[in-house]
Write a protein that holds these residues in place. Structure first.
Motif, mmCIF file in Angstrom:
data_model
loop_
_atom_site.group_PDB
_atom_site.id
_atom_site.type_symbol
_atom_site.label_atom_id
_atom_site.label_comp_id
_atom_site.label_asym_id
_atom_site.label_seq_id
_atom_site.Cartn_x
_atom_site.Cartn_y
_atom_site.Cartn_z
ATOM 1 N N GLU A 100 14.059 5.584 -16.201
ATOM 2 C CA GLU A 100 12.696 6.028 -16.478
ATOM 3 C C GLU A 100 11.738 5.234 -15.615
ATOM 4 O O GLU A 100 11.761 4.000 -15.627
ATOM 5 N N VAL A 101 10.915 5.947 -14.865
ATOM 6 C CA VAL A 101 9.938 5.330 -13.974
ATOM 7 C C VAL A 101 8.563 5.843 -14.378
ATOM 8 O O VAL A 101 8.326 7.051 -14.364
ATOM 9 N N VAL A 102 7.682 4.918 -14.742
ATOM 10 C CA VAL A 102 6.337 5.284 -15.179
ATOM 11 C C VAL A 102 5.333 4.809 -14.144
ATOM 12 O O VAL A 102 5.295 3.621 -13.807
ATOM 13 N N ALA A 103 4.545 5.760 -13.637
ATOM 14 C CA ALA A 103 3.429 5.416 -12.764
ATOM 15 C C ALA A 103 2.198 5.325 -13.654
ATOM 16 O O ALA A 103 1.749 6.314 -14.222
ATOM 17 N N PHE A 104 1.702 4.116 -13.830
ATOM 18 C CA PHE A 104 0.568 3.845 -14.715
ATOM 19 C C PHE A 104 -0.306 2.838 -13.988
ATOM 20 O O PHE A 104 -0.154 1.636 -14.144
ATOM 21 N N ASN A 105 -1.176 3.351 -13.132
ATOM 22 C CA ASN A 105 -1.955 2.497 -12.221
ATOM 23 C C ASN A 105 -2.647 1.368 -12.953
ATOM 24 O O ASN A 105 -3.282 1.608 -13.957
ATOM 25 N N PRO A 106 -2.503 0.160 -12.441
ATOM 26 C CA PRO A 106 -1.867 -0.292 -11.204
ATOM 27 C C PRO A 106 -0.419 -0.734 -11.396
ATOM 28 O O PRO A 106 0.096 -1.544 -10.637
ATOM 29 N N PHE A 107 0.250 -0.203 -12.403
ATOM 30 C CA PHE A 107 1.597 -0.643 -12.733
ATOM 31 C C PHE A 107 2.649 0.395 -12.369
ATOM 32 O O PHE A 107 2.384 1.591 -12.375
ATOM 33 N N LEU A 108 3.841 -0.093 -12.111
ATOM 34 C CA LEU A 108 5.041 0.722 -12.022
ATOM 35 C C LEU A 108 5.975 0.138 -13.074
ATOM 36 O O LEU A 108 6.273 -1.058 -13.041
ATOM 37 N N ILE A 109 6.387 0.968 -14.016
ATOM 38 C CA ILE A 109 7.226 0.497 -15.109
ATOM 39 C C ILE A 109 8.603 1.120 -14.922
ATOM 40 O O ILE A 109 8.747 2.344 -14.905
ATOM 41 N N ILE A 110 9.606 0.283 -14.755
ATOM 42 C CA ILE A 110 10.970 0.738 -14.507
ATOM 43 C C ILE A 110 11.815 0.345 -15.711
ATOM 44 O O ILE A 110 12.014 -0.839 -15.965
ATOM 45 N N ASP A 111 12.261 1.350 -16.455
ATOM 46 C CA ASP A 111 13.075 1.117 -17.655
ATOM 47 C C ASP A 111 12.454 0.057 -18.572
ATOM 48 O O ASP A 111 13.129 -0.840 -19.061
ATOM 49 N N GLY A 112 11.140 0.144 -18.761
ATOM 50 C CA GLY A 112 10.443 -0.743 -19.683
ATOM 51 C C GLY A 112 9.914 -2.027 -19.087
ATOM 52 O O GLY A 112 9.155 -2.735 -19.737
ATOM 53 N N GLY A 113 10.285 -2.351 -17.850
ATOM 54 C CA GLY A 113 9.806 -3.568 -17.191
ATOM 55 C C GLY A 113 8.642 -3.255 -16.279
ATOM 56 O O GLY A 113 8.741 -2.380 -15.418
ATOM 57 N N GLY A 114 7.521 -3.954 -16.462
ATOM 58 C CA GLY A 114 6.320 -3.684 -15.677
ATOM 59 C C GLY A 114 6.242 -4.483 -14.398
ATOM 60 O O GLY A 114 6.649 -5.642 -14.348
ATOM 61 N N TRP A 115 5.713 -3.850 -13.372
ATOM 62 C CA TRP A 115 5.504 -4.469 -12.062
ATOM 63 C C TRP A 115 4.136 -4.041 -11.555
ATOM 64 O O TRP A 115 3.707 -2.913 -11.803
ATOM 65 N N ARG A 116 3.458 -4.913 -10.846
ATOM 66 C CA ARG A 116 2.197 -4.551 -10.191
ATOM 67 C C ARG A 116 2.506 -3.849 -8.884
ATOM 68 O O ARG A 116 3.245 -4.360 -8.056
ATOM 69 N N MET A 117 1.925 -2.650 -8.718
ATOM 70 C CA MET A 117 2.095 -1.940 -7.448
ATOM 71 C C MET A 117 1.102 -2.485 -6.433
ATOM 72 O O MET A 117 -0.003 -2.872 -6.786
ATOM 73 N N THR A 118 1.495 -2.479 -5.175
ATOM 74 C CA THR A 118 0.560 -2.843 -4.117
ATOM 75 C C THR A 118 -0.474 -1.729 -4.012
ATOM 76 O O THR A 118 -0.246 -0.590 -4.434
ATOM 77 N N HIS A 119 -1.609 -2.052 -3.456
ATOM 78 C CA HIS A 119 -2.739 -1.123 -3.421
ATOM 79 C C HIS A 119 -2.395 0.229 -2.788
ATOM 80 O O HIS A 119 -2.754 1.275 -3.306
ATOM 81 N N GLN A 120 -1.680 0.223 -1.676
ATOM 82 C CA GLN A 120 -1.387 1.473 -0.975
ATOM 83 C C GLN A 120 -0.392 2.360 -1.726
ATOM 84 O O GLN A 120 -0.305 3.549 -1.458
ATOM 85 N N SER A 121 0.353 1.809 -2.684
ATOM 86 C CA SER A 121 1.351 2.592 -3.417
ATOM 87 C C SER A 121 0.782 3.313 -4.637
ATOM 88 O O SER A 121 1.416 4.192 -5.183
ATOM 89 N N ARG A 122 -0.379 2.937 -5.072
ATOM 90 C CA ARG A 122 -0.870 3.375 -6.375
ATOM 91 C C ARG A 122 -1.082 4.874 -6.548
ATOM 92 O O ARG A 122 -0.610 5.434 -7.517
ATOM 93 N N PRO A 123 -1.799 5.558 -5.697
ATOM 94 C CA PRO A 123 -2.141 6.943 -6.038
ATOM 95 C C PRO A 123 -1.031 7.969 -5.845
ATOM 96 O O PRO A 123 -1.056 9.027 -6.463
ATOM 97 N N SER A 124 -0.024 7.709 -5.043
ATOM 98 C CA SER A 124 0.910 8.761 -4.646
ATOM 99 C C SER A 124 1.750 9.312 -5.793
ATOM 100 O O SER A 124 1.849 10.528 -5.951
ATOM 101 N N LEU A 125 2.367 8.488 -6.614
ATOM 102 C CA LEU A 125 3.196 8.999 -7.705
ATOM 103 C C LEU A 125 2.364 9.712 -8.760
ATOM 104 O O LEU A 125 2.770 10.757 -9.277
ATOM 105 N N ASN A 126 1.196 9.171 -9.086
ATOM 106 C CA ASN A 126 0.328 9.832 -10.056
ATOM 107 C C ASN A 126 -0.116 11.205 -9.547
ATOM 108 O O ASN A 126 -0.082 12.186 -10.283
ATOM 109 N N SER A 127 -0.534 11.255 -8.312
ATOM 110 C CA SER A 127 -0.975 12.536 -7.732
ATOM 111 C C SER A 127 0.157 13.544 -7.714
ATOM 112 O O SER A 127 -0.041 14.710 -8.052
#
Length: 135
Positions: A100-127
Motif C-alpha cells: 500500500e502506497v499513500v500519496a499524502f503531501n508532503p508524505f509518502l506512506i509505504i505500508d504504514g511507514g511515513g516518509w517526507r517526499m522531496t519537493h519535486q516528487s509531491r504533486p505527481s502521484l496525487n495528480s
C-alpha cells in the motif's frame, strides 16, 4: 605513523559526512527498481471523495514510472497529525505480496511507514490518482 592514521580517519569522516548531507538533500527512491511487469493488479482509493478505481495495464505502467521517480528524504510518521486528501494505491505483485502506497503531501506512506517526499516528487502521484477518478 599516528599522524597518517589520524589524517586518514579525518578524511573518512569527512567523506561520510558529505555522503550523509547528500542523502538528506537529494533523497532516495524507494521504488527505483520497480518494473510494471511485477505488478499483477493495482487500484486507487481517493479519500475524500471515498471512491475506488481499478487501474488497467497502461495505467499500471504509468504508476510504476511515477513510483520509480518518487524521492523521499527522511523517515517521518507525523502524517497522522495532518488532514487532507489521501491517494491510496494498492499494488498486488506477481509474487502475491500486497503493498500500500499513500500519496499524502508532503508524505509518502509505504505500508504504514511515513516518509517526507522531496519537493519535486509531491504533486505527481496525487495528480495521477485524481486523474483516474471519472465521476
Amino acid at each position: 605513523m599516528k599522524r597518517r592514521a589520524r589524517l586518514l580517519a579525518a578524511a573518512g569522516a569527512a567523506i561520510l559526512l558529505l555522503a550523509a548531507v547528500g542523502y538528506l538533500k537529494i533523497g532516495w527512491r524507494p521504488f527505483r527498481g520497480l518494473d510494471a511487469a511485477e505488478i499483477l493488479s493495482a487500484s486507487v482509493w481517493l479519500t475524500p471523495p471515498d471512491v475506488t478505481a481499478e487501474l488497467d495495464r497502461e495505467e499500471i505502467e504509468t504508476l510504476a514510472e511515477l513510483l520509480r521517480q518518487v524521492r523521499v528524504s527522511r523517515r517521518d510518521d507525523s502524517y497522522t497529525d495532518y488532514c487532507g486528501q489521501g491517494v491510496i494505491f494498492t499494488l498486488t505483485m506477481t509474487d502475491g505480496t500486497v503493498t500500500e502506497v499513500v500519496a499524502f503531501n508532503p508524505f509518502l506512506i509505504i505500508d504504514g511507514g511515513g516518509w517526507r517526499m522531496t519537493h519535486q516528487s509531491r504533486p505527481s502521484l496525487n495528480s495521477f490518482g485524481n486523474h483516474l477518478y471519472k465521476p
